[in-house]
Design a protein around this motif. Sequence first.
Motif, PDB file in Angstrom:
ATOM      1  N   LEU A   1      -2.806  -9.049  19.404  1.00 22.91           N
ATOM      2  CA  LEU A   1      -3.469  -9.619  18.238  1.00 22.91           C
ATOM      3  C   LEU A   1      -2.648 -10.792  17.718  1.00 22.91           C
ATOM      4  CD1 LEU A   1      -4.557  -6.389  16.313  1.00 22.91           C
ATOM      5  CD2 LEU A   1      -5.805  -7.676  18.060  1.00 22.91           C
ATOM      6  N   ASN A   2      -3.340 -11.787  17.158  1.00 19.34           N
ATOM      7  CA  ASN A   2      -2.635 -12.969  16.649  1.00 19.34           C
ATOM      8  C   ASN A   2      -2.404 -12.905  15.150  1.00 19.34           C
ATOM      9  OD1 ASN A   2      -5.182 -13.435  15.670  1.00 19.34           O
ATOM     10  ND2 ASN A   2      -5.605 -15.217  16.965  1.00 19.34           N
ATOM     11  N   ILE A   3      -2.379 -11.683  14.597  1.00 21.92           N
ATOM     12  CA  ILE A   3      -1.976 -11.455  13.216  1.00 21.92           C
ATOM     13  C   ILE A   3      -0.832 -10.448  13.241  1.00 21.92           C
ATOM     14  CG2 ILE A   3      -4.165 -11.971  12.064  1.00 21.92           C
ATOM     15  CD1 ILE A   3      -4.810  -9.004  12.189  1.00 21.92           C
ATOM     16  N   ASN A   4      -0.074 -10.400  12.151  1.00 25.36           N
ATOM     17  CA  ASN A   4       1.049  -9.484  12.070  1.00 25.36           C
ATOM     18  C   ASN A   4       0.752  -8.360  11.081  1.00 25.36           C
ATOM     19  OD1 ASN A   4       2.375 -11.205  13.795  1.00 25.36           O
ATOM     20  ND2 ASN A   4       3.658 -12.123  12.221  1.00 25.36           N
ATOM     21  N   ALA A   5       1.339  -7.202  11.332  1.00 23.09           N
ATOM     22  CA  ALA A   5       1.307  -6.103  10.372  1.00 23.09           C
ATOM     23  C   ALA A   5       2.594  -6.180   9.571  1.00 23.09           C
ATOM     24  CB  ALA A   5       1.190  -4.762  11.084  1.00 23.09           C
ATOM     25  N   SER A   6       2.461  -6.415   8.285  1.00 24.27           N
ATOM     26  CA  SER A   6       3.616  -6.727   7.449  1.00 24.27           C
ATOM     27  C   SER A   6       4.321  -5.471   6.968  1.00 24.27           C
ATOM     28  CB  SER A   6       3.153  -7.556   6.247  1.00 24.27           C
ATOM     29  OG  SER A   6       4.203  -7.747   5.342  1.00 24.27           O
ATOM     30  N   ALA A   7       5.572  -5.656   6.564  1.00 27.37           N
ATOM     31  CA  ALA A   7       6.310  -4.580   5.922  1.00 27.37           C
ATOM     32  C   ALA A   7       5.729  -4.280   4.555  1.00 27.37           C
ATOM     33  CB  ALA A   7       7.777  -4.969   5.777  1.00 27.37           C
ATOM     34  N   GLY A   8       5.126  -5.282   3.926  1.00 30.18           N
ATOM     35  CA  GLY A   8       4.647  -5.013   2.580  1.00 30.18           C
ATOM     36  C   GLY A   8       3.353  -5.677   2.225  1.00 30.18           C
ATOM     37  N   GLY A   9       2.988  -6.769   2.866  1.00 26.64           N
ATOM     38  CA  GLY A   9       1.782  -7.467   2.449  1.00 26.64           C
ATOM     39  C   GLY A   9       1.094  -8.156   3.588  1.00 26.64           C
ATOM     40  N   GLY A  10      -0.132  -8.513   3.378  1.00 25.92           N
ATOM     41  CA  GLY A  10      -0.906  -9.183   4.404  1.00 25.92           C
ATOM     42  C   GLY A  10      -2.319  -9.382   3.928  1.00 25.92           C
ATOM     43  N   ASN A  11      -3.161  -9.839   4.820  1.00 24.62           N
ATOM     44  CA  ASN A  11      -4.551 -10.076   4.464  1.00 24.62           C
ATOM     45  C   ASN A  11      -5.417  -8.890   4.852  1.00 24.62           C
ATOM     46  OD1 ASN A  11      -4.054 -12.715   3.534  1.00 24.62           O
ATOM     47  ND2 ASN A  11      -4.016 -13.446   5.643  1.00 24.62           N
TER      48      ASN A  11
ATOM     49  N   ASN B   1      -4.664  -0.643   6.456  1.00 26.33           N
ATOM     50  CA  ASN B   1      -4.862  -1.625   5.402  1.00 26.33           C
ATOM     51  C   ASN B   1      -4.829  -0.862   4.083  1.00 26.33           C
ATOM     52  OD1 ASN B   1      -6.145  -3.451   3.487  1.00 26.33           O
ATOM     53  ND2 ASN B   1      -6.718  -4.673   5.275  1.00 26.33           N
ATOM     54  N   TYR B   2      -3.773  -1.104   3.311  1.00 28.45           N
ATOM     55  CA  TYR B   2      -3.619  -0.427   2.024  1.00 28.45           C
ATOM     56  C   TYR B   2      -3.748  -1.453   0.912  1.00 28.45           C
ATOM     57  CZ  TYR B   2      -1.357   1.830  -1.966  1.00 28.45           C
ATOM     58  OH  TYR B   2      -1.072   2.323  -3.215  1.00 28.45           O
ATOM     59  N   ASN B   3      -4.788  -1.302   0.124  1.00 33.39           N
ATOM     60  CA  ASN B   3      -5.001  -2.188  -1.017  1.00 33.39           C
ATOM     61  C   ASN B   3      -4.960  -3.662  -0.611  1.00 33.39           C
ATOM     62  OD1 ASN B   3      -5.526  -2.611  -3.741  1.00 33.39           O
ATOM     63  ND2 ASN B   3      -3.359  -2.744  -4.286  1.00 33.39           N
ATOM     64  N   GLY B   4      -5.601  -3.968   0.516  1.00 27.42           N
ATOM     65  CA  GLY B   4      -5.679  -5.358   0.957  1.00 27.42           C
ATOM     66  C   GLY B   4      -4.470  -5.849   1.716  1.00 27.42           C
ATOM     67  N   GLN B   5      -3.559  -4.940   2.077  1.00 26.58           N
ATOM     68  CA  GLN B   5      -2.350  -5.328   2.792  1.00 26.58           C
ATOM     69  C   GLN B   5      -2.299  -4.617   4.137  1.00 26.58           C
ATOM     70  OE1 GLN B   5       0.785  -4.245   0.085  1.00 26.58           O
ATOM     71  NE2 GLN B   5       0.455  -6.005  -1.237  1.00 26.58           N
ATOM     72  N   LEU B   6      -2.171  -5.397   5.211  1.00 27.88           N
ATOM     73  CA  LEU B   6      -2.080  -4.833   6.550  1.00 27.88           C
ATOM     74  C   LEU B   6      -0.646  -4.393   6.809  1.00 27.88           C
ATOM     75  CD1 LEU B   6      -3.824  -4.321   9.096  1.00 27.88           C
ATOM     76  CD2 LEU B   6      -2.944  -6.487   9.981  1.00 27.88           C
TER      77      LEU B   6
ATOM     78  N   GLN C   1      -8.678   4.880  -6.629  1.00 26.02           N
ATOM     79  CA  GLN C   1      -9.564   3.726  -6.533  1.00 26.02           C
ATOM     80  C   GLN C   1      -9.023   2.687  -5.553  1.00 26.02           C
ATOM     81  OE1 GLN C   1     -12.545   3.710  -8.222  1.00 26.02           O
ATOM     82  NE2 GLN C   1     -11.902   5.806  -8.720  1.00 26.02           N
ATOM     83  N   ILE C   2      -7.854   2.952  -4.993  1.00 25.41           N
ATOM     84  CA  ILE C   2      -7.229   2.016  -4.060  1.00 25.41           C
ATOM     85  C   ILE C   2      -7.758   2.275  -2.650  1.00 25.41           C
ATOM     86  CG2 ILE C   2      -5.048   1.272  -3.019  1.00 25.41           C
ATOM     87  CD1 ILE C   2      -3.662   1.977  -5.616  1.00 25.41           C
ATOM     88  N   SER C   3      -8.111   1.210  -1.965  1.00 21.27           N
ATOM     89  CA  SER C   3      -8.670   1.321  -0.622  1.00 21.27           C
ATOM     90  C   SER C   3      -7.573   1.596   0.405  1.00 21.27           C
ATOM     91  CB  SER C   3      -9.397   0.025  -0.252  1.00 21.27           C
ATOM     92  OG  SER C   3      -9.823   0.043   1.082  1.00 21.27           O
ATOM     93  N   VAL C   4      -7.768   2.636   1.206  1.00 20.57           N
ATOM     94  CA  VAL C   4      -6.873   2.932   2.322  1.00 20.57           C
ATOM     95  C   VAL C   4      -7.731   2.986   3.580  1.00 20.57           C
ATOM     96  CG1 VAL C   4      -5.236   4.548   3.333  1.00 20.57           C
ATOM     97  CG2 VAL C   4      -5.330   4.276   0.849  1.00 20.57           C
ATOM     98  N   LEU C   5      -7.546   2.012   4.462  1.00 21.21           N
ATOM     99  CA  LEU C   5      -8.335   1.918   5.689  1.00 21.21           C
ATOM    100  C   LEU C   5      -7.403   2.049   6.884  1.00 21.21           C
ATOM    101  CD1 LEU C   5     -10.567  -1.159   4.735  1.00 21.21           C
ATOM    102  CD2 LEU C   5     -11.170   1.266   4.547  1.00 21.21           C
ATOM    103  N   ILE C   6      -7.522   3.139   7.610  1.00 21.31           N
ATOM    104  CA  ILE C   6      -6.720   3.320   8.815  1.00 21.31           C
ATOM    105  C   ILE C   6      -7.300   2.444   9.928  1.00 21.31           C
ATOM    106  CG2 ILE C   6      -6.108   4.970  10.630  1.00 21.31           C
ATOM    107  CD1 ILE C   6      -5.929   7.118   8.483  1.00 21.31           C
ATOM    108  N   LYS C   7      -6.427   1.699  10.590  1.00 24.54           N
ATOM    109  CA  LYS C   7      -6.853   0.835  11.687  1.00 24.54           C
ATOM    110  C   LYS C   7      -6.527   1.419  13.049  1.00 24.54           C
ATOM    111  CE  LYS C   7      -8.630  -2.205   9.057  1.00 24.54           C
ATOM    112  NZ  LYS C   7     -10.091  -2.382   9.088  1.00 24.54           N
ATOM    113  N   GLY C   8      -5.583   2.363  13.092  1.00 19.51           N
ATOM    114  CA  GLY C   8      -5.269   2.993  14.361  1.00 19.51           C
ATOM    115  C   GLY C   8      -3.932   3.686  14.319  1.00 19.51           C
TER     116      GLY C   8
END
Length: 229
Positions: free
Chosen positions: A100-110, A176-181, A215-222
């Motif tokens: 993938l050409n995006i990074n999974a951050s230690a604390g923040g991301g898109n 993806n936790y609260n908009g952060q990958l 109310q915080i979004s938690v989306l598991i990606k894998g």
Amino acid sequence: MLKEYRFYKNWTQEDLANYSGVSLPTIKRYEAGNDNATTTNLKKIADALEVDVSNFLSPNLSPKSKKNVSQSTNLNKNLSPNQTKLKKPQEESFYYIPKLNINASAGGGNEVEGLEHYESGELMAIDKAFFKTIPSTNIKAIRVDGYSMTPMLFPDSWVIFEEGSDFKGDGLYVLNYNGQLMVKLLQLNPFENILEIISVNKEYKSYSVKLDESQISVLIKGKVLRSVI
């Protein structure tokens, strides 16, 4: 670089010549660094090896080969009828995993919804012995940023994960936790329905999410299968 990818396939120079349609003497000259690859031959070789042609853009290759770069196609596209009857080389000992050409951050991301939109076209070759069991075809590789998971993961580490939205037991996940990958350890307390999102490095924040109230979004990606440090 060409020889390295050929070795990944367990191919001889003759195998590569047969499957790519590029002559054996030409293959030998390219690998010895005695000649620059033309754009046409470079594309044929990349297609045969099932990799992106951009992987071969190096000082040993012609600068004009940087033009018309496209994603690799299937193995037999450029083969003649006689070549398609050739006996296939022995079974590969590597998996080829999309990067993938995006990074999974230690604390923040898109915020990311569909990871398939971020495939770079490049592949990571991983020895099959690296896995205890055969992974599914839906696996990807992503680079990790930051220090929240040290010493388990360091910046520029790669993790190989099986894409999916299900929680499959405690372990390391891309989420993806609260908009952060992120890449984090997940632990679920089933009695209180609390998901712990854990940073290994204690200097970084961890999170507790009560799944039926938050109310915080938690989306598991894998779930992460292996890491490459």
